[in-house]
Design a protein around this motif. Structure first.
Motif, PDB file in Angstrom:
ATOM      1  N   SER A 108      -6.449  -2.358   4.749  1.00 48.78           N
ATOM      2  CA  SER A 108      -5.670  -1.935   3.585  1.00 48.78           C
ATOM      3  C   SER A 108      -6.108  -2.688   2.339  1.00 48.78           C
ATOM      4  CB  SER A 108      -4.179  -2.138   3.843  1.00 48.78           C
ATOM      5  OG  SER A 108      -3.853  -3.504   4.023  1.00 48.78           O
ATOM      6  N   SER A 109      -6.500  -3.939   2.488  1.00 53.43           N
ATOM      7  CA  SER A 109      -6.946  -4.730   1.344  1.00 53.43           C
ATOM      8  C   SER A 109      -8.273  -4.213   0.796  1.00 53.43           C
ATOM      9  CB  SER A 109      -7.066  -6.209   1.741  1.00 53.43           C
ATOM     10  OG  SER A 109      -5.811  -6.739   2.138  1.00 53.43           O
ATOM     11  N   LYS A 156      -9.424  -1.161   1.068  1.00 53.39           N
ATOM     12  CA  LYS A 156      -9.165   0.143   0.456  1.00 53.39           C
ATOM     13  C   LYS A 156      -8.430   0.013  -0.877  1.00 53.39           C
ATOM     14  CE  LYS A 156      -7.535   2.049   4.331  1.00 53.39           C
ATOM     15  NZ  LYS A 156      -7.046   3.078   5.267  1.00 53.39           N
ATOM     16  N   GLU A 157      -7.534  -0.950  -0.978  1.00 57.32           N
ATOM     17  CA  GLU A 157      -6.832  -1.168  -2.242  1.00 57.32           C
ATOM     18  C   GLU A 157      -7.810  -1.529  -3.350  1.00 57.32           C
ATOM     19  OE1 GLU A 157      -3.890  -4.149  -1.588  1.00 57.32           O
ATOM     20  OE2 GLU A 157      -2.717  -2.887  -0.229  1.00 57.32           O
TER      21      GLU A 157
END
Length: 377
Positions: free
Chosen positions: A369-370, A372-373
């Motif tokens: 998620s990091s 992709k963020e």
């Protein structure tokens, strides 16, 4: 969530701690520190696992490469074809032996040495090829072995990152990496897929004569004590390290499964992220994921991404930012053969995420998620 490590050796150790402590205490009690029973047992057990006729342990993976080149009779000035996109140990031993490394390009999608580039670089002085199974996936060994046979060249596999990987030939034959060429060399550095708790290495071969020479070179050039037939070195695997490796060898396939499972999670999470390319898995090679290495398109700031992950306490590594053909140690040699366009591009566009046997779901979710963020905003 546990703190994320690039390689979590502590958690791995906790699972085998009783066996490790028992084995080490037994060695201490018997004071068999050099060439003890565990060394001989590990040699036999690794040979069985790899289906290799001979295994010769040594002090580290770099020694393994140097000993192999010495045992195969390579002489100063001989040319050895090898990738530039690799850790420097692969080629620094060539400098020590006054061989001439000839760096060729890699395949952009697999990171491994290009067979076409190998054949294009062969000259009358070429004596050997050193393919590196980078990041845990086999090189195209069928093509490489055909080239070696055509030009009568020796093949030394650098298998430091891919132990346990299977390679399938077009006729269906399956062999472990490191057992295909004349000699296979591996490292047991602690962070490797099969790592000890210090330094260690090994060589394997199915050739009886080569095996005898490897053992002699690793043991002061002697086959009989105090009778030294060739110039050798002193390169031994300590008994304590062999004992640790015996325990971890029994877990190696489980370790590989855990690494591949983590890679599966990464692959799925990043499948549709623009500007991000996941590692290619070649159909006839079982990738054992020593590293999980991604490629970024030119529009993504790699350094900023790594810094962003660092701020979120996620380690990320840029392996081999300076390829071997651009290292100062080789500045006075004409070492490159042809274009190294892929090598030069990859060194500026790849980065590696945490990859080990103890990665947990919440850690993987947070890492993905990091990333992709940062990319998607």
């Amino acid at each position: 969530m546990k703190k994320i490590q690039m390689v979590d050796l502590i958690s791995q150790y906790e699972k085998i701690k009783p066996q490790v402590q028992y084995s080490i205490n037994n060695i201490l009690d018997n004071a068999q520190f050099i060439n003890g029973p565990d060394v001989h047992s590990f040699k036999d057990e690794l040979g069985t696992y790899l289906e290799a006729k001979h295994v010769i342990p040594c002090a580290n993976g770099t020694d393994a490469l140097q000993i192999a080149m010495m045992a195969l009779g390579l002489k100063p000035g001989d040319e050895v074809i090898t990738p530039s996109y690799t850790y420097i140990a692969t080629t620094e031993v060539m400098g020590l032996l006054r061989l001439k490394p000839v760096f060729v390009d890699c395949e952009k999608d697999t990171f491994n040495i290009s067979p076409k580039a190998i054949e294009a670089a062969i000259t009358a002085r070429t004596k050997a090829i050193v393919p590196v199974h980078l990041y845990g996936q086999s090189c195209d060994m069928e093509a490489i072995m055909k080239i070696a046979e055509k030009y009568d060249l020796k093949v030394i596999e650098d298998n430091a990152q891919a132990i346990g990987s299977d390679y399938t030939f077009s006729d269906g034959t399956v062999k472990k990496t490191g057992t295909i060429g004349d000699v296979g060399c591996t490292s047991f550095f602690p962070s490797k897929n099969l790592g000890c708790y210090g330094d260690g290495g090994a060589m394997c071969t199915d050739d009886d004569d080569i095996a005898e020479k490897l053992a002699m070179v690793a043991n002061h050039g002697q086959s009989k004590r105090y009778y030294h037939d060739v110039v050798g070195c002193n390169s031994r695997l300590d008994t304590i390290q062999a004992a640790v490796l015996r325990i971890k060898l029994r877990e190696l396939d489980n370790y590989i499964y855990a690494r591949r499972s983590a890679a599966d999670y990464y692959d799925a999470a990043f499948a549709n992220v623009p500007g991000l390319t996941t590692p290619k898995r070649v159909e006839n090679s079982k990738h054992v994921f020593h590293q999980y290495t991604l490629q970024l398109d030119d529009g993504i700031d790699r350094d900023a991404l790594v810094a962003y992950l660092g701020d979120r306490e996620i380690p990320a590594m840029i392996y081999y930012p300076v390829p071997a053909h651009k290292q100062k140690m080789f500045a006075t040699l004409e070492t490159s053969s042809g274009s190294l366009e892929n090598t030069d591009w990859l060194t500026t566009r790849v980065f590696s995420l945490p990859m080990h046997t103890e990665l947990e779901y919440d850690q993987l979710e947070y890492i993905c998620s990091s990333v992709k963020e940062f990319i998607l905003g």
